[in-house]
Write a protein that holds these residues in place. Sequence first.
Motif, PDB file in Angstrom:
ATOM      1  N   ASP A  32       4.600  -0.321  -7.006  1.00 37.85           N
ATOM      2  CA  ASP A  32       4.161  -0.419  -5.619  1.00 37.85           C
ATOM      3  C   ASP A  32       3.219   0.728  -5.317  1.00 37.85           C
ATOM      4  O   ASP A  32       3.408   1.845  -5.792  1.00 37.85           O
ATOM      5  CB  ASP A  32       5.353  -0.353  -4.659  1.00 37.85           C
ATOM      6  CG  ASP A  32       6.196  -1.614  -4.711  1.00 37.85           C
ATOM      7  OD1 ASP A  32       5.638  -2.687  -4.987  1.00 37.85           O
ATOM      8  OD2 ASP A  32       7.418  -1.514  -4.483  1.00 37.85           O
ATOM      9  N   GLY A  84       0.873   3.476   4.293  1.00 38.92           N
ATOM     10  CA  GLY A  84       0.042   2.587   5.086  1.00 38.92           C
ATOM     11  C   GLY A  84      -0.899   1.722   4.283  1.00 38.92           C
ATOM     12  O   GLY A  84      -1.774   1.070   4.841  1.00 38.92           O
ATOM     13  N   SER A  85      -0.749   1.689   2.971  1.00 38.30           N
ATOM     14  CA  SER A  85      -1.642   0.908   2.134  1.00 38.30           C
ATOM     15  C   SER A  85      -1.295  -0.572   2.237  1.00 38.30           C
ATOM     16  O   SER A  85      -0.140  -0.961   2.282  1.00 38.30           O
ATOM     17  CB  SER A  85      -1.540   1.363   0.677  1.00 38.30           C
ATOM     18  OG  SER A  85      -2.315   0.521  -0.147  1.00 38.30           O
ATOM     19  N   GLN A  86      -2.306  -1.410   2.244  1.00 45.97           N
ATOM     20  CA  GLN A  86      -2.116  -2.856   2.308  1.00 45.97           C
ATOM     21  C   GLN A  86      -2.185  -3.497   0.924  1.00 45.97           C
ATOM     22  O   GLN A  86      -2.072  -4.699   0.797  1.00 45.97           O
ATOM     23  CB  GLN A  86      -3.197  -3.479   3.210  1.00 45.97           C
ATOM     24  CG  GLN A  86      -3.192  -2.944   4.617  1.00 45.97           C
ATOM     25  CD  GLN A  86      -1.913  -3.270   5.353  1.00 45.97           C
ATOM     26  OE1 GLN A  86      -1.308  -4.312   5.157  1.00 45.97           O
ATOM     27  NE2 GLN A  86      -1.463  -2.348   6.197  1.00 45.97           N
ATOM     28  N   GLN A  87      -2.381  -2.675  -0.120  1.00 42.89           N
ATOM     29  CA  GLN A  87      -2.596  -3.198  -1.456  1.00 42.89           C
ATOM     30  C   GLN A  87      -1.328  -3.804  -2.053  1.00 42.89           C
ATOM     31  O   GLN A  87      -1.402  -4.744  -2.819  1.00 42.89           O
ATOM     32  CB  GLN A  87      -3.134  -2.090  -2.364  1.00 42.89           C
ATOM     33  CG  GLN A  87      -3.727  -2.622  -3.637  1.00 42.89           C
ATOM     34  CD  GLN A  87      -4.510  -1.550  -4.360  1.00 42.89           C
ATOM     35  OE1 GLN A  87      -4.466  -0.388  -4.030  1.00 42.89           O
ATOM     36  NE2 GLN A  87      -5.242  -1.954  -5.370  1.00 42.89           N
ATOM     37  N   GLY A  88      -0.154  -3.267  -1.733  1.00 41.13           N
ATOM     38  CA  GLY A  88       1.093  -3.812  -2.262  1.00 41.13           C
ATOM     39  C   GLY A  88       1.335  -3.390  -3.690  1.00 41.13           C
ATOM     40  O   GLY A  88       1.377  -2.217  -4.004  1.00 41.13           O
TER      41      GLY A  88
END
Length: 184
Positions: free
Chosen positions: A52, A57-61
């Motif tokens: 992960d 706050g990353s949207q990359q997953g």
Amino acid sequence: MHVIKRAGLESPEYAPLIRGAYAVTTAIILGLTFYLKTQIRTRNDTTALEYDDPTPGSQQGRIVTTVAKYDLAEIAKLQKSTLFTAAIVVFMHFKFGYIQPLILQSLLPLLYLYKNPLFQIHVLGKPATDSLKRPWVPENPFAALTGANSSSSDSSNAAAAGSPPSAAGSESASSDHEESRKAR
């Protein structure tokens, strides 16, 4: 700091010697990072690594990469931080005349590099298990004050293993919060 003042190392006569020591240390650190980079490229470990994204706050997953690519990205971070630190220390020295940062940065980076997982694995030959297992979660410097590192490392380690964080970790965090409220 008191040792530096007691030894008289802030005297202008020692400045060239301290500058030289800092330059040599920075050159050693950068040289070792380039050596690590060649070691990583030589080994070219194509073992798949899935984890992960640790960036808040990353949207990359989920990130899927190889061990070699991960290590090269970590080396690039280390090189950038070394150069950024060098720029700040040199600016502070020449603009404001500070000697203490030069002295500290002549010693501490060597210790930090020795403790770095990349150095431990690729130079010292330690196996990538336990604390050296990828991905490496950066330590929270405020963890002792907030208690945040223990619960965040549990959830990140569980995420790295592909399982959800344990409920016991969140229960202990909430019980700690309850105890602190009762103490007030």
